[in-house]
Design an enzyme around this catalytic site. Structure first.
Site, mmCIF file in Angstrom:
data_model
loop_
_atom_site.group_PDB
_atom_site.id
_atom_site.type_symbol
_atom_site.label_atom_id
_atom_site.label_comp_id
_atom_site.label_asym_id
_atom_site.label_seq_id
_atom_site.Cartn_x
_atom_site.Cartn_y
_atom_site.Cartn_z
ATOM 1 N N LYS A 140 0.860 -1.189 0.000
ATOM 2 C CA LYS A 140 0.000 0.000 0.000
ATOM 3 C C LYS A 140 0.894 1.237 0.000
ATOM 4 O O LYS A 140 1.446 1.632 1.015
ATOM 5 C CB LYS A 140 -0.930 0.060 1.212
ATOM 6 N N GLY A 195 6.161 5.063 8.576
ATOM 7 C CA GLY A 195 5.335 6.265 8.654
ATOM 8 C C GLY A 195 5.470 6.915 10.009
ATOM 9 O O GLY A 195 6.462 6.716 10.725
ATOM 10 N N SER A 196 4.458 7.672 10.367
ATOM 11 C CA SER A 196 4.522 8.465 11.599
ATOM 12 C C SER A 196 4.368 7.580 12.835
ATOM 13 O O SER A 196 3.787 6.490 12.772
ATOM 14 C CB SER A 196 3.413 9.507 11.585
ATOM 15 N N THR A 197 4.857 8.081 13.938
ATOM 16 C CA THR A 197 4.734 7.344 15.203
ATOM 17 C C THR A 197 3.266 7.196 15.596
ATOM 18 O O THR A 197 2.856 6.133 16.090
ATOM 19 C CB THR A 197 5.559 8.058 16.288
ATOM 20 N N ALA A 240 0.571 6.917 13.660
ATOM 21 C CA ALA A 240 -0.044 5.825 12.881
ATOM 22 C C ALA A 240 0.579 4.486 13.276
ATOM 23 O O ALA A 240 -0.117 3.466 13.350
ATOM 24 C CB ALA A 240 0.131 6.073 11.387
ATOM 25 N N GLY A 241 1.885 4.488 13.559
ATOM 26 C CA GLY A 241 2.567 3.250 13.950
ATOM 27 C C GLY A 241 1.983 2.662 15.228
ATOM 28 O O GLY A 241 1.823 1.442 15.349
ATOM 29 N N GLU A 289 8.736 1.288 11.286
ATOM 30 C CA GLU A 289 9.813 2.274 11.064
ATOM 31 C C GLU A 289 9.168 3.646 11.177
ATOM 32 O O GLU A 289 8.425 4.063 10.284
ATOM 33 C CB GLU A 289 10.426 2.079 9.667
ATOM 34 N N CYS A 317 13.162 10.912 8.075
ATOM 35 C CA CYS A 317 13.035 10.399 9.442
ATOM 36 C C CYS A 317 14.354 10.524 10.208
ATOM 37 O O CYS A 317 14.354 10.685 11.416
ATOM 38 C CB CYS A 317 12.577 8.949 9.409
ATOM 39 N N GLU A 342 8.708 16.054 15.846
ATOM 40 C CA GLU A 342 9.244 15.905 14.483
ATOM 41 C C GLU A 342 8.524 16.914 13.587
ATOM 42 O O GLU A 342 7.312 16.828 13.392
ATOM 43 C CB GLU A 342 8.990 14.478 13.988
HETATM 44 P P1 NAD Z 1 1.717 8.576 7.961
HETATM 45 O O1 NAD Z 1 1.867 7.795 9.210
HETATM 46 O O2 NAD Z 1 0.696 9.631 7.911
HETATM 47 O O3 NAD Z 1 1.365 7.586 6.739
HETATM 48 C C1 NAD Z 1 2.222 6.521 6.380
HETATM 49 C C2 NAD Z 1 1.414 5.486 5.629
HETATM 50 O O4 NAD Z 1 0.503 4.858 6.512
HETATM 51 C C3 NAD Z 1 0.568 6.018 4.492
HETATM 52 O O5 NAD Z 1 0.582 5.069 3.455
HETATM 53 C C4 NAD Z 1 -0.809 6.134 5.122
HETATM 54 O O6 NAD Z 1 -1.844 6.080 4.156
HETATM 55 C C5 NAD Z 1 -0.835 4.945 6.044
HETATM 56 N N1 NAD Z 1 -1.636 5.052 7.256
HETATM 57 C C6 NAD Z 1 -1.821 6.132 8.042
HETATM 58 N N2 NAD Z 1 -2.567 5.799 9.121
HETATM 59 C C7 NAD Z 1 -2.832 4.475 9.031
HETATM 60 C C8 NAD Z 1 -3.548 3.537 9.842
HETATM 61 N N3 NAD Z 1 -4.136 3.898 10.983
HETATM 62 N N4 NAD Z 1 -3.625 2.263 9.438
HETATM 63 C C9 NAD Z 1 -3.028 1.858 8.288
HETATM 64 N N5 NAD Z 1 -2.346 2.703 7.468
HETATM 65 C C10 NAD Z 1 -2.249 3.991 7.837
HETATM 66 O O7 NAD Z 1 3.171 9.127 7.603
HETATM 67 P P2 NAD Z 1 3.637 10.019 6.385
HETATM 68 O O8 NAD Z 1 3.226 11.428 6.604
HETATM 69 O O9 NAD Z 1 3.257 9.375 5.101
HETATM 70 O O10 NAD Z 1 5.223 9.890 6.497
HETATM 71 C C11 NAD Z 1 6.000 10.676 7.305
HETATM 72 C C12 NAD Z 1 6.408 9.908 8.552
HETATM 73 O O11 NAD Z 1 7.108 8.718 8.182
HETATM 74 C C13 NAD Z 1 7.395 10.683 9.417
HETATM 75 O O12 NAD Z 1 7.018 10.565 10.759
HETATM 76 C C14 NAD Z 1 8.725 9.988 9.160
HETATM 77 O O13 NAD Z 1 9.651 10.139 10.201
HETATM 78 C C15 NAD Z 1 8.288 8.578 8.970
HETATM 79 N N6 NAD Z 1 9.309 7.817 8.244
HETATM 80 C C16 NAD Z 1 10.037 6.880 8.928
HETATM 81 C C17 NAD Z 1 11.038 6.171 8.271
HETATM 82 C C18 NAD Z 1 11.847 5.131 8.982
HETATM 83 O O14 NAD Z 1 12.453 4.301 8.306
HETATM 84 N N7 NAD Z 1 11.918 5.131 10.313
HETATM 85 C C19 NAD Z 1 11.292 6.410 6.919
HETATM 86 C C20 NAD Z 1 10.527 7.368 6.262
HETATM 87 C C21 NAD Z 1 9.527 8.059 6.933
#
Ligand code: NAD
Length: 498
Positions: free
Chosen positions: A190, A242-244, A246-247, A264, A298, A397
Site C-alpha cells: 500500500k 510512517g509516523s509514530t 499511525a505506527g 519504522e 526520518c 518531528e
Molecule cells: P503517515 O503515518 O501519515 O502515513 C504513512 C502510511 O501509513 C501512508 O501510506 C498512510 O496512508 C498509512 N496510514 C496512516 N494511518 C494508518 C492507519 N491507521 N492504518 C493503516 N495505514 C495507515 O506518515 P507520512 O506522513 O506518510 O510519512 C511521514 C512519517 O514517516 C514521518 O514521521 C517519518 O519520520 C516517517 N518515516 C520513517 C522512516 C523510517 O524508516 N523510520 C522512513 C521514512 C519516513
C-alpha cells in the site's frame, strides 16, 4: 508537448493515468470507483491517477497473495534464484534511471539529482543487500540439544502487508518489497496516497524481473485502505513506515490478531558537535543532514547541539552552508531542495516556526516562501538558536527544513540532551577525535549513529529505539524480519544427511 519531468512520468509504465490495479501481477479492474489524483508539489501540474483501492480491492489482493503463498509458487523457488530476481530489479532501476528519477521527482517534487542520490542509490543498494543476504543465509541448520538433533529451518512469514510513507517512496518500496520477496513472502503493497505511481512502477519491475503470478499486488489508498490491510485476517505480517502516531495505531491493531509487525517511525535526531570539531570541513555536511529532502527525512539531524564556547562560529558556518543549498523546481539542475509535499504540510511547518519564535528561540536564518516559486509548496531553511530542549520545536518531528541549535556546556550535558527525546532513530557526533566519537556513540540511545557524517547503510541493520519503531530493516536483519524459525525434532538416534 515540451518534455518535462511530469510529461516523462506520464509516459512511463505504471505512471500517467492507470485505471487498473496491479493484482497478483495482472492489471485488473478495481471494485472501487474512486481515483487518487497526483499533482506535482513543485509545479501543481497533474502527474497522473490510479484507482483508490477500497476494502473489497484489499480483500481481492490479499486473497490472491494468500492463494499464491499457500500454493508455494514463490516459497518453492530456491533462495538463490529469488535473490537473483531481487538483484535484477536493482539492475532494471539503474538501466532506467532517468525514467525512475523523473517519475519520483514528478510525484514528490524533489530534484531528480536528489532522488538519484537519496533514493535510487540506497534503494538499489538495499535490493542487492537483500539478495546477498538471501544467498548467504543459513536457511537450514542442525543443532544438538537435550534430546538429540533438531533441524532448524527459516520459513517465510506468509502474506505481508507493506504500508509506505511518501517521503522517500523509491527507497521504502524497494526496501519492503526486496526484503519480503527475498524471504519468500507474498506482498500486498500500500503506497502512500501522495506517491502511488512509484509503488506501481517498482512493483511492476519485480514482475518483469520474474516474480511469479499472484505474489505481488498494489492497493493505492489512504488510511482506510491501510486499516483494511492491517485488519485483514489473512495477512500474517505488517511492515510499516510512517509516523509514530499511525505506527502506534497499527501496532495496537496487529496485537488484536497477534499479527507480526515491524514499525519504522519518526525521529528527532541530535547532532552533537564537539569542541574539537573542524567546522570549516564539516559545516556543509552537518547542515545538509538536517535539511536534505527539505527536512522530510526520518533520520534528519534536526537538533544541533553545540559547545557554547564555539556557538557563534559554528552557527555562522551553518548559516553560510544552508544559504548554498538551492531551493528550486525539479527542472532546475542546480536545485538541491524541493518543496514540501503538500500545502497542509507547509502550513504545519510554518506553525512550528511560529511556535519556536513564541517560545523565545531566535530565527538566525528565517525560512520564507521563496519569490518566483509560487507554483509549489516551497519553504527555505530556518535555523533557530536559543533553543532549549523542552521547546516543542526540539521535541516534535517537524518534517520540514527547520534546525534547532541547542548550546551546551559539557559533553555529559550534550549526551543527556541528545537522549532526552521520545525518539531514538539516528544521531551523529562531530569531532576530530574518532575514538572520542565512538565512545559517545555507545551512550546514545538510537538505532543508528554516525561520526562526522551519516548514511543509511543497506547492509547494516536500520531501525529505531523508543518511539522510532520496532524491528530492523536492511541487510541480514531486514531479511530475518520476514522469516519464522521452525524447529523439527528428529527421532532420537537419527543422523541427518547434511
Ligand atoms: P503517515 O503515518 O501519515 O502515513 C504513512 C502510511 O501509513 C501512508 O501510506 C498512510 O496512508 C498509512 N496510514 C496512516 N494511518 C494508518 C492507519 N491507521 N492504518 C493503516 N495505514 C495507515 O506518515 P507520512 O506522513 O506518510 O510519512 C511521514 C512519517 O514517516 C514521518 O514521521 C517519518 O519520520 C516517517 N518515516 C520513517 C522512516 C523510517 O524508516 N523510520 C522512513 C521514512 C519516513
Amino acid at each position: 508537448m515540451t518534455e518535462t519531468v511530469e510529461s516523462r512520468a506520464a509516459s512511463v509504465a505504471g505512471g500517467g493515468d492507470q485505471p487498473k490495479l496491479l493484482i497478483g501481477g495482472t492489471w485488473t479492474d478495481p471494485h472501487s470507483t474512486e481515483t487518487l489524483e497526483v499533482f506535482s508539489p513543485a509545479t501543481g501540474e497533474r502527474v497522473g491517477s490510479v484507482p483508490h483501492a477500497d476494502a473489497t480491492d484489499v480483500d481481492t489482493a490479499v486473497a490472491t497473495a494468500r492463494a499464491a503463498f499457500d500454493a508455494g509458487v514463490w516459497t518453492s523457488v530456491p533462495p538463490a534464484q529469488r535473490a537473483d530476481i531481487v538483484a535484477r530489479v536493482a539492475d532494471l532501476i539503474d538501466e532506467r534511471s532517468d525514467e525512475v528519477t523523473a517519475l519520483v521527482s514528478a510525484e514528490m517534487g524533489a530534484p531528480p539529482s536528489a532522488v538519484s542520490t537519496l533514493q535510487q542509490l540506497p534503494g538499489t543498494g538495499v535490493l542487492r543487500a537483500y539478495a546477498n543476504a538471501a544467498r548467504d543465509y543459513a536457511w537450514e541448520e542442525y543443532r544438538t540439544g537435550l534430546f538429540g538433533t533438531t533441524r532448524i529451518t527459516r520459513e517465510a512469514v506468509g502474506v505481508v502487508g507493506a504500508i509506505c510513507a511518501w517521503n522517500v517512496p523509491l527507497f521504502i518500496t524497494c526496501n519492503k518489497l526486496g526484503a519480503a520477496l527475498a524471504a519468500g513472502c507474498s506482498v500486498v503493497l500500500k503506497p502512500a496516497p501522495e506517491t502511488p505511481l512509484t509503488g506501481n512502477y517498482i512493483a511492476q519491475l519485480f514482475i518483469e524481473a520474474g516474480v511469479p503470478e499472484g505474489v505481488i499486488s498494489v492497493v493505492p489508498g489512504g488510511t482506510e485502505t491501510g486499516q483494511a490491510l492491517v485488519a485483514h485476517p489473512e495477512v500474517d505480517k505488517i511492515t510499516f513506515t510512517g509516523s509514530t502516531a499511525a505506527g502506534k495505531a497499527i501496532g495496537a491493531a496487529c496485537a488484536e490478531s497477534l499479527k507480526r509487525c515491524s514499525l519504522e517511525l519518526g525521529g528527532k535526531s541530535a547532532a552533537i558537535v564537539l569542541d574539537d570539531v573542524d567546522i570549516a570541513a564539516n559545516a556543509f555536511m552537518l547542515t545538509f543532514l538536517g535539511l536534505f529532502n527539505t527536512g522530510q527525512a526520518c533520520v534528519a539531524q534536526t537538533r544541533v547541539l553545540v559547545p557554547r564556547s564555539r556557538q557563534d562560529e559554528i552557527v555562522g558556518a551553518m548559516i553560510e552552508a544552508a544559504k548554498t543549498m538551492k531551493v528550486g523546481l525539479p527542472s532546475n539542475p542546480e536545485a538541491q531542495l524541493g518543496p514540501l509535499i503538500t500545502e497542509k504540510q507547509r502550513q504545519r511547518v510554518e506553525g512550528y516556526i511560529e511556535s519556536g519564535k513564541k517560545a523565545g528561540a531566535t530565527a538566525v536564518l528565517d525560512g520564507e516562501r521563496p519569490d518566483g516559486l509560487d507554483s509549489g509548496y516551497f519553504l527555505t531553511p530556518t535555523i533557530f538558536t536559543g533553543v532549549t530542549n523542552d521547546m516543542t520545536i526540539a521535541q516534535e518531528e517537524i518534517f520540514g527544513p527547520v534546525l534547532s541549535v541547542i548550546a551546551y556546556d559539557d559533553v555529559d550535558e550534550a549526551i543527556a540532551i541528545a537522549n532526552d527525546s521520545s525518539y531514538g532513530l539516528a544521531g551523529t557526533v562531530w569531532t576530530s577525535d574518532v575514538e572520542r566519537g565512538i565512545e559517545i556513540s555507545t551512550k546514545i540511545r538510537t538505532g543508528t549513529f554516525g561520526i562526522n557524517w551519516y548514511a543509511i547503510d543497506p547492509e547494516s541493520p536500520f531501525g529505531g529505539y523508543k518511539n522510532s519503531g520496532i524491528g530492523r530493516e536492511n541487510g541480514r536483519e531486514g531479511l530475518e524480519s520476514f522469516l519464522e524459525h521452525k524447529s523439527t525434532m528428529l527421532p532420537m538416534g537419527y543422523e541427518p544427511q547434511q
